[in-house]
Write a protein that holds these residues in place. Structure first.
Motif, PDB file in Angstrom:
ATOM      1  N   PHE A  38       0.300 127.794 -24.543  1.00 30.06           N
ATOM      2  CA  PHE A  38       1.237 128.909 -24.748  1.00 30.06           C
ATOM      3  C   PHE A  38       0.677 130.206 -24.162  1.00 30.06           C
ATOM      4  O   PHE A  38       1.402 131.024 -23.598  1.00 30.06           O
ATOM      5  CB  PHE A  38       1.553 129.067 -26.241  1.00 30.06           C
ATOM      6  CG  PHE A  38       0.461 129.706 -27.044  1.00 30.06           C
ATOM      7  CD1 PHE A  38       0.408 131.087 -27.218  1.00 30.06           C
ATOM      8  CD2 PHE A  38      -0.541 128.926 -27.624  1.00 30.06           C
ATOM      9  CE1 PHE A  38      -0.608 131.663 -27.965  1.00 30.06           C
ATOM     10  CE2 PHE A  38      -1.548 129.512 -28.361  1.00 30.06           C
ATOM     11  CZ  PHE A  38      -1.597 130.880 -28.540  1.00 30.06           C
ATOM     12  N   LEU A  39      -0.660 130.421 -24.289  1.00 32.40           N
ATOM     13  CA  LEU A  39      -1.274 131.604 -23.694  1.00 32.40           C
ATOM     14  C   LEU A  39      -1.260 131.515 -22.177  1.00 32.40           C
ATOM     15  O   LEU A  39      -1.056 132.518 -21.476  1.00 32.40           O
ATOM     16  CB  LEU A  39      -2.710 131.751 -24.207  1.00 32.40           C
ATOM     17  CG  LEU A  39      -3.498 132.958 -23.679  1.00 32.40           C
ATOM     18  CD1 LEU A  39      -2.778 134.269 -24.004  1.00 32.40           C
ATOM     19  CD2 LEU A  39      -4.909 132.979 -24.246  1.00 32.40           C
ATOM     20  N   ASP A  41       1.049 130.067 -20.416  1.00 30.91           N
ATOM     21  CA  ASP A  41       2.414 130.401 -19.988  1.00 30.91           C
ATOM     22  C   ASP A  41       2.593 131.913 -19.866  1.00 30.91           C
ATOM     23  O   ASP A  41       3.196 132.416 -18.903  1.00 30.91           O
ATOM     24  CB  ASP A  41       3.423 129.838 -20.994  1.00 30.91           C
ATOM     25  CG  ASP A  41       3.555 128.330 -20.902  1.00 30.91           C
ATOM     26  OD1 ASP A  41       3.131 127.768 -19.865  1.00 30.91           O
ATOM     27  OD2 ASP A  41       4.076 127.709 -21.844  1.00 30.91           O
ATOM     28  N   ILE A  42       2.043 132.649 -20.840  1.00 31.78           N
ATOM     29  CA  ILE A  42       2.162 134.113 -20.808  1.00 31.78           C
ATOM     30  C   ILE A  42       1.416 134.696 -19.610  1.00 31.78           C
ATOM     31  O   ILE A  42       1.910 135.578 -18.894  1.00 31.78           O
ATOM     32  CB  ILE A  42       1.627 134.710 -22.122  1.00 31.78           C
ATOM     33  CG1 ILE A  42       2.494 134.247 -23.299  1.00 31.78           C
ATOM     34  CG2 ILE A  42       1.597 136.238 -22.045  1.00 31.78           C
ATOM     35  CD1 ILE A  42       1.962 134.695 -24.641  1.00 31.78           C
ATOM     36  N   LEU A  43       0.215 134.188 -19.347  1.00 33.32           N
ATOM     37  CA  LEU A  43      -0.588 134.706 -18.233  1.00 33.32           C
ATOM     38  C   LEU A  43       0.030 134.367 -16.889  1.00 33.32           C
ATOM     39  O   LEU A  43      -0.017 135.179 -15.948  1.00 33.32           O
ATOM     40  CB  LEU A  43      -2.012 134.154 -18.324  1.00 33.32           C
ATOM     41  CG  LEU A  43      -2.837 134.620 -19.537  1.00 33.32           C
ATOM     42  CD1 LEU A  43      -4.191 133.926 -19.563  1.00 33.32           C
ATOM     43  CD2 LEU A  43      -3.014 136.129 -19.521  1.00 33.32           C
ATOM     44  N   THR A  45       3.239 133.976 -16.351  1.00 35.86           N
ATOM     45  CA  THR A  45       4.379 134.889 -16.235  1.00 35.86           C
ATOM     46  C   THR A  45       3.910 136.289 -15.850  1.00 35.86           C
ATOM     47  O   THR A  45       4.538 136.976 -15.034  1.00 35.86           O
ATOM     48  CB  THR A  45       5.142 134.938 -17.565  1.00 35.86           C
ATOM     49  OG1 THR A  45       5.516 133.611 -17.954  1.00 35.86           O
ATOM     50  CG2 THR A  45       6.391 135.804 -17.444  1.00 35.86           C
ATOM     51  N   LEU A  46       2.783 136.707 -16.428  1.00 33.57           N
ATOM     52  CA  LEU A  46       2.215 138.014 -16.083  1.00 33.57           C
ATOM     53  C   LEU A  46       1.796 138.057 -14.619  1.00 33.57           C
ATOM     54  O   LEU A  46       1.965 139.082 -13.945  1.00 33.57           O
ATOM     55  CB  LEU A  46       1.010 138.283 -16.988  1.00 33.57           C
ATOM     56  CG  LEU A  46       0.315 139.643 -16.809  1.00 33.57           C
ATOM     57  CD1 LEU A  46       1.271 140.778 -17.123  1.00 33.57           C
ATOM     58  CD2 LEU A  46      -0.923 139.735 -17.687  1.00 33.57           C
ATOM     59  N   SER A  47       1.263 136.954 -14.086  1.00 32.12           N
ATOM     60  CA  SER A  47       0.876 136.897 -12.671  1.00 32.12           C
ATOM     61  C   SER A  47       2.086 137.066 -11.763  1.00 32.12           C
ATOM     62  O   SER A  47       2.049 137.818 -10.784  1.00 32.12           O
ATOM     63  CB  SER A  47       0.169 135.575 -12.388  1.00 32.12           C
ATOM     64  OG  SER A  47      -0.102 135.433 -11.007  1.00 32.12           O
ATOM     65  N   SER A  49       5.098 138.428 -12.578  1.00 34.05           N
ATOM     66  CA  SER A  49       5.682 139.763 -12.732  1.00 34.05           C
ATOM     67  C   SER A  49       4.803 140.828 -12.067  1.00 34.05           C
ATOM     68  O   SER A  49       5.313 141.781 -11.473  1.00 34.05           O
ATOM     69  CB  SER A  49       5.861 140.083 -14.217  1.00 34.05           C
ATOM     70  OG  SER A  49       4.612 140.038 -14.898  1.00 34.05           O
ATOM     71  N   GLY A  99       1.563 123.417 -20.056  1.00 28.84           N
ATOM     72  CA  GLY A  99       2.511 124.438 -20.473  1.00 28.84           C
ATOM     73  C   GLY A  99       3.861 124.280 -19.813  1.00 28.84           C
ATOM     74  O   GLY A  99       4.039 123.559 -18.826  1.00 28.84           O
ATOM     75  N   VAL A 101       5.716 126.522 -18.205  1.00 22.90           N
ATOM     76  CA  VAL A 101       5.924 127.178 -16.906  1.00 22.90           C
ATOM     77  C   VAL A 101       5.579 126.233 -15.769  1.00 22.90           C
ATOM     78  O   VAL A 101       6.351 126.051 -14.819  1.00 22.90           O
ATOM     79  CB  VAL A 101       5.081 128.467 -16.817  1.00 22.90           C
ATOM     80  CG1 VAL A 101       5.181 129.075 -15.417  1.00 22.90           C
ATOM     81  CG2 VAL A 101       5.539 129.487 -17.848  1.00 22.90           C
TER      82      VAL A 101
END
Length: 691
Positions: A38-39, A41-43, A45-47, A49, A99, A101
């Motif tokens: 889950f973390l 996926d966030i990272l 997405t941050l890459s 964006s 994940g 993503v």
């Protein structure tokens, strides 16, 4: 509550350097420590964006230097993507899942097909590596090279604008700083492009490593069939590769946009809309080509649709262009009418330049760089030379043409008044003989403008012959530069303004604030200016402002007499004064006054509200001048500097009397003869010669 949020925001902004350092360290740690899905996926997405944000910033940036952090940001983003790649690889090999993503990119973007995903990934890598990254790298390399090659020319152009008065010192400093920043930026971008290139290569290598590693893990460790393992791990690997390669492609595009930006006052979107849509004719012709192609069997619907859009756009632009021309003409007429109603602004006519150099039209080529003129560059060197010799900052010298002058004439002005002039033959050389004239060398007789020596203007074809005959041969710009230098040195005491003194004091305050404060406690700015002018009047350097100010602070509490304080400062600067007069043997040949004559001069000194002055009988004064002239001539024939030593009280009054008729005479006081100097009396001005 709002105040609390604002204060928190300020504290956060103040600690951005700490946050950036922690973030970079965290990126490195990610390569070692396993991350939950889950973390991750966030990272990821941050890459994505972050890459989109960098692309948008690149498009809206007007000046590349406004995004000067891009080279460092490229390295950070590359390291971040590689860390994510390592983390996703670890999860894929351990759990067969990295994940949502990565999974969605593997299933949705490429349709769940291994072949399609592999082809799309390879195409993305090829486009990124061979097209965008290679091009950006080459553009950065060429831009860095051209920027470095152009730096000397840009520096000279800035100095020329500064000398001509188009910009001030602060603007020149800002322009020089920007030139240095441009060179640093493009050099850094040249190196940063290598990061993006290496990232693309690493993506290909990681792809094949993950496929092979996943196949081995699935078959031998998890007991899956060969086809099932190949399908699962290849799909996840391709999803992982796409998640990292799409941000890499966006970053590469951002790099290309920044390094290919030409000089403009607007961002990329405005430039594209303004430049691509500025010609309705181009749109009409393009529409005609599309219609022509439609009649040769190509699909009519898309061709006719696009052609119709272009025709509509062309018609709109044509009408809009006509309306803009009408509006601009009306606005120009209104502005002209408004300006005609305003009273004439004559304030600019009241400004008087500190120094001016006016040239006849035949001498304009001396300042035109396109015709090989380098006079402006020479003026820069003159200002530096005077600053190093006299410690005096020469104000901006405004160079302009004057059609009222003779074609070959020039005039040097100080505060609007002419102080020197001369004539030059720009296509000739000035030849000055060493004492023996060579009549075989034809030339136009003239006087060397700086020192009044006999000379002649020699054609370029006789230059070598004149040099062989012992002539000193110089070109016209050198003659003018030498004359300008002598005028500045001779009149520095008049040019020095209170604003110049303020600048000198501010500079001295950085080194010795106590000396500046102590001197200003007893003397005001105008008094210090007069003392410095007295020193410059006799070409005494004022570079050592600390010694000058400390001396003034010592004696200003006892007297405010400008002449007396000037003499005290001369005594403080005696070593600097004597250094220019001593030979290698440290001997100082001097003239002295007969005691009787010196006492006679001393008795004739009368004080006044404007300083002291001599009241010598005119006949005695005339005899004194004749006697001094004879002794000076004898000294100069022996190769000595004409130096006279006398009492301190006599020195300044005698100098003012003799400086017009005998400007070459250097007068020192006994108090200025420091220990270690061997004084040699070679002559005496006696009362009998002065009577």
């Amino acid at each position: 509550m709002a105040t609390t949020n604002i204060s928190r925001g300020k504290r956060l902004a103040a600690n951005t350097d700490v946050l950036a350092a922690v973030g970079i360290v965290s990126v490195v740690v990610m390569m070692v420590i396993p991350l939950p899905s889950f973390l991750l996926d966030i990272l990821l997405t941050l890459s994505i964006s972050g890459s989109v944000l960098i692309l948008m910033l690149s498009m809206f940036t007007v000046d590349p230097l406004d995004f000067s952090a891009l080279p460092s940001l490229l390295l950070i983003m590359t390291l971040f993507r590689l860390s994510l790649n390592v983390s996703t690889t670890r999860l894929v090999l351990l759990n067969g899942y990295a994940g949502e993503v990565v999974l969605q990119f593997g299933q949705f973007v490429v349709g769940g097909s291994v072949v399609v995903g592999l082809v799309v990934f390879i195409i993305l890598v090829i486009v990124n590596f061979l097209v965008i990254t290679k091009g950006s790298e080459r553009v950065s390399e060429v831009a860095a090279r051209f920027t470095l090659d152009a730096m000397p020319g840009k520096q000279m152009a800035i100095d020329a604008d500064l000398n001509s008065g188009l910009i001030n010192e602060l603007q020149a400093r800002d322009r020089r700083k920007k030139i240095q920043q441009e060179a640093d930026f493009y050099g850094a971008m040249d190196g940063a492009s290598k990061f993006v290139k290496g990232d693309a290569i690493a993506g290909i290598i990681i792809l094949f490593i993950n496929i092979i590693g996943g196949f081995i893990t699935g078959v031998f460790l998890r007991g899956e069939s060969m086809m099932q393992a190949l399908q699962t791990y290849t799909l996840l690997t391709i999803g992982d590769g796409l998640v990292t390669q799409i941000p890499a492609l966006l970053i590469s595009t951002s790099t290309g946009l920044i390094v290919t930006r030409a000089t403009s006052d607007t961002n990329l979107g405005h430039d594209l809309s303004k430049q691509l849509m500025r010609s309705p004719k181009a749109l009409f012709i393009t529409a005609g080509v599309l219609v022509f192609l439609a009649f040769f069997g190509l699909p009519m619907l898309p061709l006719f649709l696009v052609a119709a859009i272009m025709v509509a756009a062309g018609v709109y632009l044509q009408k809009n262009t006509k309306q803009i021309v009408v509006d601009e003409s009306a606005a120009a007429r209104e502005t002209e009418i408004e300006e005609s109603k305003k009273p004439e602004n004559v304030l600019n006519l009241l400004q008087v330049d500190n120094m001016e150099l006016e040239l006849g039209y035949a001498l304009i080529a001396l300042v035109d760089a396109q015709q090989g003129g380098d006079l402006l560059d020479r003026i820069v060197l003159i200002r530096r030379q005077v600053a190093s010799e006299l410690g005096f900052i020469v104000p901006v010298i405004r160079v302009r043409d004057n059609m009222n002058l003779q074609p070959n004439q020039y005039i040097i002005k100080i505060r609007g008044a002419e102080v020197a002039s001369g004539e030059l033959l720009a296509d000739h050389y000035l030849g000055m003989s060493s004492g023996i004239e060579d009549e075989s060398i034809p030339g136009i007789p003239t006087k060397e403008p700086s020192f009044g020596l006999d000379a002649k203007w020699i054609s370029a074809i006789y230059r070598e012959q004149a040099e062989l005959s012992g002539y000193t041969v110089v070109d016209a710009p050198t003659v003018l530069a030498t004359h300008l230098t002598e005028v500045i040195k001779s009149n520095a005491w008049e040019i020095l303004s209170r604003q110049d003194v303020k600048i000198l004091l501010d500079h001295a305050k950085e080194q010795a604030p106590a000396a500046v404060d102590d001197a200003l406690e007893h003397l005001n700015l105008g008094q210090i200016q007069k003392i410095l002018s007295n020193l410059l009047r006799e070409r005494v350097t004022i570079r050592d402002m600390v010694t000058i100010l400390e001396t003034l602070a010592d004696y200003a509490s006892g007297t405010k007499d400008i002449d007396r304080l000037s003499e005290y400062v001369r005594q403080g600067l005696s070593r600097q004064i004597l250094q220019q007069l001593l030979g290698p043997d440290k001997n100082l040949p001097v003239l002295t006054l007969e005691p009787k004559l010196e006492q006679q001069i001393l008795d004739s000194i009368q004080p006044s509200d404007f300083g002291s002055y001599l009241t010598l009988d005119p006949r005695i004064l005339q005899g004194l001048m004749q006697s001094l002239s004879k002794e000076i001539e004898k000294m100069m024939l022996k190769g000595y500097n004409p130096v006279l030593v006398c009492a301190p009280v006599v020195r300044i009054n005698l100098k003012r009397v003799t400086e017009r008729q005998l400007p070459q005479l250097i007068i020192l006081s006994y108090n200025e003869l420091v220990h270690g100097v061997q004084v040699q009396a070679v002559g005496m001005v006696v009362a009998g010669n002065a009577s």
